[in-house]
Motif scaffolding. Sequence first.
Motif, PDB file in Angstrom:
ATOM      1  N   UNK A 231       0.448  -1.099  -0.305  1.00 44.83           N
ATOM      2  CA  UNK A 231       0.055   0.248   0.067  1.00 44.83           C
ATOM      3  C   UNK A 231       1.008   1.533   0.106  1.00 44.83           C
ATOM      4  N   UNK A 232       0.483   2.302  -0.473  1.00 38.53           N
ATOM      5  CA  UNK A 232       0.957   3.372  -0.711  1.00 38.53           C
ATOM      6  C   UNK A 232       0.428   4.485   0.416  1.00 38.53           C
ATOM      7  N   UNK A 233       0.456   4.864   1.841  1.00 35.44           N
ATOM      8  CA  UNK A 233       0.033   5.427   2.604  1.00 35.44           C
ATOM      9  C   UNK A 233      -0.329   7.122   1.745  1.00 35.44           C
ATOM     10  N   UNK A 234      -1.125   7.829   1.251  1.00 33.28           N
ATOM     11  CA  UNK A 234      -1.134   9.110   0.812  1.00 33.28           C
ATOM     12  C   UNK A 234      -1.146  10.614   1.997  1.00 33.28           C
ATOM     13  N   UNK A 235      -1.762   9.732   3.050  1.00 34.38           N
ATOM     14  CA  UNK A 235      -1.456  11.254   4.116  1.00 34.38           C
ATOM     15  C   UNK A 235      -1.884  10.973   5.442  1.00 34.38           C
TER      16      UNK A 235
ATOM     17  N   UNK B 287      14.609   1.501  22.258  1.00 33.91           N
ATOM     18  CA  UNK B 287      14.475   1.379  20.963  1.00 33.91           C
ATOM     19  C   UNK B 287      13.148   3.260  20.732  1.00 33.91           C
ATOM     20  N   UNK B 288      13.467   3.815  20.297  1.00 29.44           N
ATOM     21  CA  UNK B 288      12.120   5.506  19.667  1.00 29.44           C
ATOM     22  C   UNK B 288      11.505   4.860  18.753  1.00 29.44           C
ATOM     23  N   UNK B 289       9.659   4.906  18.954  1.00 30.25           N
ATOM     24  CA  UNK B 289       9.198   5.057  17.884  1.00 30.25           C
ATOM     25  C   UNK B 289       8.487   5.846  17.089  1.00 30.25           C
ATOM     26  N   UNK B 290       8.135   6.183  15.604  1.00 32.41           N
ATOM     27  CA  UNK B 290       7.065   7.328  15.993  1.00 32.41           C
ATOM     28  C   UNK B 290       5.941   6.533  15.577  1.00 32.41           C
ATOM     29  N   UNK B 291       5.414   6.624  16.518  1.00 33.80           N
ATOM     30  CA  UNK B 291       4.042   6.460  15.653  1.00 33.80           C
ATOM     31  C   UNK B 291       2.397   7.488  15.498  1.00 33.80           C
ATOM     32  N   UNK B 292       2.221   6.340  13.850  1.00 35.87           N
ATOM     33  CA  UNK B 292       1.473   7.128  12.778  1.00 35.87           C
ATOM     34  C   UNK B 292      -0.093   6.159  13.086  1.00 35.87           C
ATOM     35  N   UNK B 293      -0.782   7.243  12.208  1.00 34.91           N
ATOM     36  CA  UNK B 293      -2.181   6.634  12.268  1.00 34.91           C
ATOM     37  C   UNK B 293      -2.355   6.974  10.150  1.00 34.91           C
ATOM     38  N   UNK B 294      -3.035   6.143   9.639  1.00 30.14           N
ATOM     39  CA  UNK B 294      -3.169   7.331   8.172  1.00 30.14           C
ATOM     40  C   UNK B 294      -4.729   5.498   7.931  1.00 30.14           C
ATOM     41  N   UNK B 295      -5.849   6.935   7.559  1.00 26.11           N
ATOM     42  CA  UNK B 295      -6.668   5.941   6.959  1.00 26.11           C
ATOM     43  C   UNK B 295      -7.340   6.883   4.731  1.00 26.11           C
ATOM     44  N   UNK B 296      -6.036   6.632   4.863  1.00 19.24           N
ATOM     45  CA  UNK B 296      -5.789   7.641   2.839  1.00 19.24           C
ATOM     46  C   UNK B 296      -4.445   6.931   2.671  1.00 19.24           C
ATOM     47  N   UNK B 297      -5.301   5.734   1.525  1.00 12.82           N
ATOM     48  CA  UNK B 297      -4.233   5.005   1.886  1.00 12.82           C
ATOM     49  C   UNK B 297      -4.628   4.310  -0.479  1.00 12.82           C
ATOM     50  N   UNK B 298      -3.534   3.826  -0.790  1.00 10.42           N
ATOM     51  CA  UNK B 298      -4.219   3.333  -2.476  1.00 10.42           C
ATOM     52  C   UNK B 298      -3.480   2.249  -3.033  1.00 10.42           C
ATOM     53  N   UNK B 299      -3.484   1.461  -3.391  1.00 12.13           N
ATOM     54  CA  UNK B 299      -3.005   0.511  -3.669  1.00 12.13           C
ATOM     55  C   UNK B 299      -3.792  -1.472  -2.976  1.00 12.13           C
ATOM     56  N   UNK B 300      -3.362  -2.091  -3.501  1.00 13.46           N
ATOM     57  CA  UNK B 300      -3.560  -4.021  -3.210  1.00 13.46           C
ATOM     58  C   UNK B 300      -2.142  -4.436  -2.109  1.00 13.46           C
ATOM     59  N   UNK B 301      -3.361  -5.188  -1.258  1.00 14.40           N
ATOM     60  CA  UNK B 301      -2.243  -5.840  -0.231  1.00 14.40           C
ATOM     61  C   UNK B 301      -1.203  -6.908  -1.144  1.00 14.40           C
ATOM     62  N   UNK B 302       0.247  -7.158  -1.239  1.00 14.79           N
ATOM     63  CA  UNK B 302       0.716  -7.803  -1.199  1.00 14.79           C
ATOM     64  C   UNK B 302       0.867  -8.620   0.484  1.00 14.79           C
ATOM     65  N   UNK B 303       1.588 -10.145  -0.134  1.00 13.94           N
ATOM     66  CA  UNK B 303       1.679 -11.369   1.486  1.00 13.94           C
ATOM     67  C   UNK B 303       2.957 -10.406   2.035  1.00 13.94           C
ATOM     68  N   UNK B 304       3.723 -10.558   3.144  1.00 11.18           N
ATOM     69  CA  UNK B 304       4.253  -9.545   3.498  1.00 11.18           C
ATOM     70  C   UNK B 304       5.504 -11.377   4.384  1.00 11.18           C
ATOM     71  N   UNK B 305       6.566 -10.539   3.914  1.00  9.38           N
ATOM     72  CA  UNK B 305       7.785 -11.659   4.366  1.00  9.38           C
ATOM     73  C   UNK B 305       7.715 -11.840   5.688  1.00  9.38           C
ATOM     74  N   UNK B 306       7.355 -11.114   6.176  1.00  7.35           N
ATOM     75  CA  UNK B 306       7.288 -11.375   7.743  1.00  7.35           C
ATOM     76  C   UNK B 306       6.322 -11.552   8.770  1.00  7.35           C
TER      77      UNK B 306
END
Length: 152
Positions: free
Chosen positions: A59-63, A80-99
């Motif tokens: 997926x490509x997150x647009x915002x 670990x210092x982690x930046x937490x985001x949310x997004x509800x604006x994206x495009x594309x189709x899910x792929x298989x994840x290697x993780x």
Amino acid sequence: MILSTLCYIEKDGKYLMLHRTKKKHDINKGKWLGIGGKFEEGESPEECIIREVKEETGLTIKSYQLRGIVTYVSNKCETEYMYVFTSDDFKGNLIECDEGDLKWIEKDKVNTLPTWEGDHIFIDKLQRDNGFFSAKFEYDGEKLLRYELKEY
């Protein structure tokens, strides 16, 4: 020290979650997480989350919105210092994840899944309001010893 990003992608009252099942020697093995990963040299948090979401999901997150910063301290790994985001604006189709396996999970069911104890705390914050937060979680192995959550 580790710098990372995490994104909770939202659609139809659900978060896209990753069940970490495929990597050997994975500190997150068996846990459900949002989408994200470690910074590459020279990346900003925004560049990192866009790249990580694309690599892991297709997926490509647009915002997106930076919702918080989490500090993880553990006797088993580097801080670990982690930046937490949310997004509800994206495009594309899910792929298989290697993780692991990607799955859309009802937001109110996410905290019933096996995950880090501290994640339950900030996921609850993400669902309660749109404010910014800073959190620090201190672990002994997988046991949460103490935490601080500051809401802004």
